[in-house]
Design a protein around this motif. Structure first.
Motif, PDB file in Angstrom:
ATOM      1  N   UNK A   1       9.008   1.231   2.949  1.00 15.13           N
ATOM      2  CA  UNK A   1      10.001   1.359   1.859  1.00 15.13           C
ATOM      3  C   UNK A   1       9.886   2.749   1.252  1.00 15.13           C
ATOM      4  N   UNK A   2      11.032   3.407   1.082  1.00 17.49           N
ATOM      5  CA  UNK A   2      11.063   4.723   0.438  1.00 17.49           C
ATOM      6  C   UNK A   2      12.037   4.674  -0.738  1.00 17.49           C
ATOM      7  N   UNK A   3      11.670   5.365  -1.855  1.00 23.24           N
ATOM      8  CA  UNK A   3      12.455   5.291  -3.086  1.00 23.24           C
ATOM      9  C   UNK A   3      12.574   6.676  -3.717  1.00 23.24           C
TER      10      UNK A   3
ATOM     11  N   UNK B   1      19.714  -0.511   2.596  1.00 21.72           N
ATOM     12  CA  UNK B   1      19.800   0.353   1.416  1.00 21.72           C
ATOM     13  C   UNK B   1      20.248  -0.454   0.203  1.00 21.72           C
ATOM     14  N   UNK B   2      19.721  -0.074  -0.969  1.00 23.15           N
ATOM     15  CA  UNK B   2      20.123  -0.721  -2.227  1.00 23.15           C
ATOM     16  C   UNK B   2      19.853   0.250  -3.373  1.00 23.15           C
ATOM     17  N   UNK B   3      20.367  -0.089  -4.543  1.00 25.69           N
ATOM     18  CA  UNK B   3      20.099   0.723  -5.733  1.00 25.69           C
ATOM     19  C   UNK B   3      19.506  -0.179  -6.800  1.00 25.69           C
ATOM     20  N   UNK B   4      18.403   0.245  -7.397  1.00 32.78           N
ATOM     21  CA  UNK B   4      17.772  -0.503  -8.476  1.00 32.78           C
ATOM     22  C   UNK B   4      17.713   0.406  -9.699  1.00 32.78           C
ATOM     23  N   UNK B   5      18.574   0.130 -10.671  1.00 30.00           N
ATOM     24  CA  UNK B   5      18.675   1.022 -11.827  1.00 30.00           C
ATOM     25  C   UNK B   5      19.226   2.355 -11.388  1.00 30.00           C
ATOM     26  N   UNK B   6      18.482   3.408 -11.668  1.00 29.85           N
ATOM     27  CA  UNK B   6      18.950   4.738 -11.238  1.00 29.85           C
ATOM     28  C   UNK B   6      18.200   5.240 -10.007  1.00 29.85           C
ATOM     29  N   UNK B   7      17.484   4.326  -9.341  1.00 29.77           N
ATOM     30  CA  UNK B   7      16.700   4.704  -8.157  1.00 29.77           C
ATOM     31  C   UNK B   7      17.293   4.097  -6.889  1.00 29.77           C
ATOM     32  N   UNK B   8      17.458   4.922  -5.857  1.00 29.89           N
ATOM     33  CA  UNK B   8      17.888   4.431  -4.548  1.00 29.89           C
ATOM     34  C   UNK B   8      16.668   3.979  -3.759  1.00 29.89           C
ATOM     35  N   UNK B   9      16.865   2.933  -2.958  1.00 31.92           N
ATOM     36  CA  UNK B   9      15.760   2.356  -2.190  1.00 31.92           C
ATOM     37  C   UNK B   9      16.227   2.127  -0.760  1.00 31.92           C
ATOM     38  N   UNK B  10      15.380   2.461   0.197  1.00 33.75           N
ATOM     39  CA  UNK B  10      15.716   2.261   1.602  1.00 33.75           C
ATOM     40  C   UNK B  10      14.527   1.627   2.308  1.00 33.75           C
ATOM     41  N   UNK B  11      14.764   0.455   2.892  1.00 34.08           N
ATOM     42  CA  UNK B  11      13.742  -0.220   3.694  1.00 34.08           C
ATOM     43  C   UNK B  11      13.972   0.113   5.164  1.00 34.08           C
ATOM     44  N   UNK B  12      12.961   0.651   5.808  1.00 35.99           N
ATOM     45  CA  UNK B  12      13.038   0.996   7.233  1.00 35.99           C
ATOM     46  C   UNK B  12      12.164   0.008   8.005  1.00 35.99           C
ATOM     47  N   UNK B  13      12.801  -0.925   8.697  1.00 39.42           N
ATOM     48  CA  UNK B  13      12.087  -1.953   9.456  1.00 39.42           C
ATOM     49  C   UNK B  13      11.916  -1.473  10.888  1.00 39.42           C
ATOM     50  N   UNK B  14      10.669  -1.283  11.298  1.00 40.60           N
ATOM     51  CA  UNK B  14      10.393  -0.776  12.647  1.00 40.60           C
ATOM     52  C   UNK B  14      10.589  -1.900  13.666  1.00 40.60           C
TER      53      UNK B  14
ATOM     54  N   UNK C   1       0.844  -1.197   0.000  1.00 41.19           N
ATOM     55  CA  UNK C   1       0.000   0.000   0.000  1.00 41.19           C
ATOM     56  C   UNK C   1       0.879   1.247   0.000  1.00 41.19           C
ATOM     57  N   UNK C   2       0.713   2.069  -1.042  1.00 39.98           N
ATOM     58  CA  UNK C   2       1.491   3.300  -1.121  1.00 39.98           C
ATOM     59  C   UNK C   2       0.949   4.347  -0.153  1.00 39.98           C
ATOM     60  N   UNK C   3       1.850   5.152   0.370  1.00 41.17           N
ATOM     61  CA  UNK C   3       1.460   6.230   1.285  1.00 41.17           C
ATOM     62  C   UNK C   3       2.177   7.510   0.868  1.00 41.17           C
ATOM     63  N   UNK C   4       1.599   8.637   1.270  1.00 41.49           N
ATOM     64  CA  UNK C   4       2.227   9.938   0.997  1.00 41.49           C
ATOM     65  C   UNK C   4       2.584  10.586   2.323  1.00 41.49           C
ATOM     66  N   UNK C   5       3.824  11.044   2.422  1.00 38.09           N
ATOM     67  CA  UNK C   5       4.292  11.651   3.671  1.00 38.09           C
ATOM     68  C   UNK C   5       4.457  13.156   3.440  1.00 38.09           C
ATOM     69  N   UNK C   6       3.755  13.984   4.207  1.00 37.91           N
ATOM     70  CA  UNK C   6       3.799  15.442   4.018  1.00 37.91           C
ATOM     71  C   UNK C   6       5.230  15.978   4.017  1.00 37.91           C
ATOM     72  N   UNK C   7       5.505  16.816   3.032  1.00 38.70           N
ATOM     73  CA  UNK C   7       6.852  17.379   2.892  1.00 38.70           C
ATOM     74  C   UNK C   7       7.761  16.502   2.068  1.00 38.70           C
TER      75      UNK C   7
ATOM     76  N   UNK D   1       8.619   8.238  -3.313  1.00 40.14           N
ATOM     77  CA  UNK D   1       7.717   7.089  -3.332  1.00 40.14           C
ATOM     78  C   UNK D   1       7.855   6.353  -1.995  1.00 40.14           C
ATOM     79  N   UNK D   2       6.728   6.065  -1.365  1.00 40.84           N
ATOM     80  CA  UNK D   2       6.761   5.402  -0.049  1.00 40.84           C
ATOM     81  C   UNK D   2       5.598   4.431   0.058  1.00 40.84           C
ATOM     82  N   UNK D   3       5.801   3.387   0.835  1.00 38.05           N
ATOM     83  CA  UNK D   3       4.721   2.429   1.015  1.00 38.05           C
ATOM     84  C   UNK D   3       5.045   1.341   2.008  1.00 38.05           C
ATOM     85  N   UNK D   4       3.994   0.670   2.459  1.00 47.67           N
ATOM     86  CA  UNK D   4       4.119  -0.467   3.377  1.00 47.67           C
ATOM     87  C   UNK D   4       4.417  -1.719   2.554  1.00 47.67           C
TER      88      UNK D   4
END
Length: 496
Positions: free
Chosen positions: A310-312, A356-369, A287-293, A298-301
């Motif tokens: 996950x944020x990208x 953290x990882x890179x997929x193509x030209x996009x950086x990706x960061x998974x934040x596990x609570x 599920x995608x989410x939008x974080x103010x500011x 791109x962010x989502x659960x």
């Protein structure tokens, strides 16, 4: 016999590229000195495709016969590392070669260094092969399962000697820079065949090496040049991306910085990474989410048993800013209805396991609570493997397991083999002292199978162990994969 074994080892060194032809005599002489031998007569027989494990065994047996070492695993491991150091290039040579390969590509550099780490016996290939590995299908993807058998059991002689040995604080831990070339002792592994690549991360000196136990392909460790504790903060996110920018084919992640949900070495700031795609990385955003500011991020659960945001973004600085914001809010976040407490009696509970990882030209960061709160019912942790699964997995769920790879204790190999016999012979596991802890689990899954035979029993046990690990991962999730859990997760995201 010694001459033959020395010739075999030197041949192995030349076959693998550890020993250049011009250093052949030099290497022979180093080995002769190690065995207190003054002369050498070249054997007539030529050797090819030399097997390292059997050759080292010959040399270690000779060392025992000559009274150079005691005959125990601890002393043998210290001495075979000393033997391999006779074949090793100096650290400066390794660093120069790595630099030359990196000029071709980061992949060339890591391929060279990974091969060296194996050829040098720093990564003991023949022990790693003993690890039991299989996969289990789950609602979250294909989960990797391993039973770790590559760490040798300490023998009684080594344990007794280590107790009587003079205590030393050098190196301070097994991740310190000072390990490179260290001869070791019974309570600290020898590292004479160990090499470290210096790298710069967050404008400071760090080291890059491989794990000697390689739980997955090119399992690397990136560690601070200073012996300082781990801490998840803004600087940690900067360090992750500094590394991924230098080695975009590798992911890099950090254990959490609190007990129970943290890793095994919290005293030395470090990360783990490698060239492997875990089930977690393949898991989609549910599920995608939008974080103010941060509407541009791109962010989502993530559809994963642990609670992952996950944020990208193409600009890693945006991810660092957002991750810092998420961390700061999570550190102080309490939701009693979801049993999330930021602290109790002054003890902090909330932290994050980032990857953290890179997929193509996009950086990706998974934040596990993560949350490490304990209760009377769950004294080892509410978001930790629950007691009903401790017969399979009781240890902390660290970074590697968060990503979907179970590292299970060596005891399970013998237990599962014996349990297989009991199941085929229709005997009650509760009657055996080492198996009775598995009895309730067996009663639970047995009705699922019409027939258990010699041919299918191990496959059944592996599948059931895998399913237990999936449950363990679900236990570790602070927000469960239910409507209530997702609603609570979104409540947290709504305050960001």
């Amino acid at each position: 016999m010694l001459n033959e074994s020395i010739k075999k080892l030197v041949t192995y060194g030349m076959e693998t590229g550890l020993v250049p032809e011009c250093e052949r005599n030099y290497t022979i002489n180093l080995l002769l000195d190690l065995f207190h031998q003054d002369d050498y007569e070249e054997p007539q027989e030529e050797y090819t495709n030399v097997d390292l494990e059997s050759t080292l065994k010959e040399l270690l047996d000779e060392a025992v016969t000559r009274g150079i070492i005691e005959d125990s695993i601890g002393y043998r491991d210290l001495f075979d590392t000393k033997i391999m150091n006779c074949l090793m290039p100096r650290p400066a040579q390794v660093q120069q070669k790595f630099k030359e390969e990196y000029a071709k590509s980061p992949e060339c550099a890591t391929a060279y260094f990974y091969k060296l780490s194996q050829d040098s016996d720093y990564i003991r290939r023949y022990r790693i092969k003993k690890d039991r590995k299989w996969t289990t299908e789950s609602p979250y993807g294909t989960i990797d399962i391993t039973i770790n058998l590559s760490k040798p059991e300490k023998d009684p002689k080594a344990i007794a000697a280590a107790k009587n040995a003079k205590q030393s604080s050098y190196p301070k831990c097994q991740l310190c820079m000072e390990n490179e070339g260290y001869a070791g002792r019974l309570n600290h592994p020898a590292r004479e065949n160990h090499r470290i690549i210096p790298i710069t991360i967050n404008d400071s000196k760090w080291g890059f090496q491989y794990s000697p136990y390689v739980y997955y392909n090119e399992h690397c460790i990136v560690f601070n040049g200073q012996h300082v504790p781990m801490k998840i903060e803004r600087a940690a996110f900067i360090k992750l991306f500094d590394f991924v920018k230098q080695f975009p084919h590798y992911f890099l992640g950090s254990n959490a910085d609190l007990p129970i949900v943290g890793g095994s070495i919290l005293s030395h700031d470090h990360f783990q990474g490698g060239h492997y795609t875990f089930a977690m990385a393949k898991a989609p955003i549910e599920e995608h989410v939008t974080i103010p500011g941060y509407e541009d991020v791109e962010a989502g659960i993530v559809k994963w048993p642990l609670s992952v945001l996950r944020i990208r973004h193409k600009d890693e600085k945006r991810l660092i800013d957002l991750a810092t914001h998420v961390l700061e809010v999570w550190r102080g976040y309490t939701d009693e209805s979801a049993f999330i407490f930021a602290e109790t009696e002054g003890e902090p509970h909330n932290t994050i396991t980032p990857i953290a990882r890179k997929k193509g030209d996009v950086y990706e960061l998974d934040l596990t609570l993560r949350n490490n709160i304990t209760t009377k019912e769950h004294p080892l942790g509410v978001y930790h493997p629950h007691a009903q699964y401790h017969h399979i997995k009781k240890e902390n769920i660290g970074l590697i397991e968060v990503m979907g790879l179970a590292v299970l204790p060596a005891r399970l190999k013998d237990e599962l083999e014996l349990l297989a016999e009991y199941l085929v012979e229709k005997k009650d596991p509760a009657e055996n002292e080492s198996l009775k802890k598995h009895a309730d689990w067996v009663k639970e899954f047995l009705p699922k199978y019409e027939e258990i035979t010699k041919e299918n029993v191990m496959g059944i046990l592996e599948e059931e162990v895998g399913q237990v690990f999936v449950k363990v991962l679900e236990d570790a999730g602070v927000y469960k994969c239910t409507k209530e859990g997702r609603d609570a997760f979104k409540r947290f995201i709504s305050v960001l």
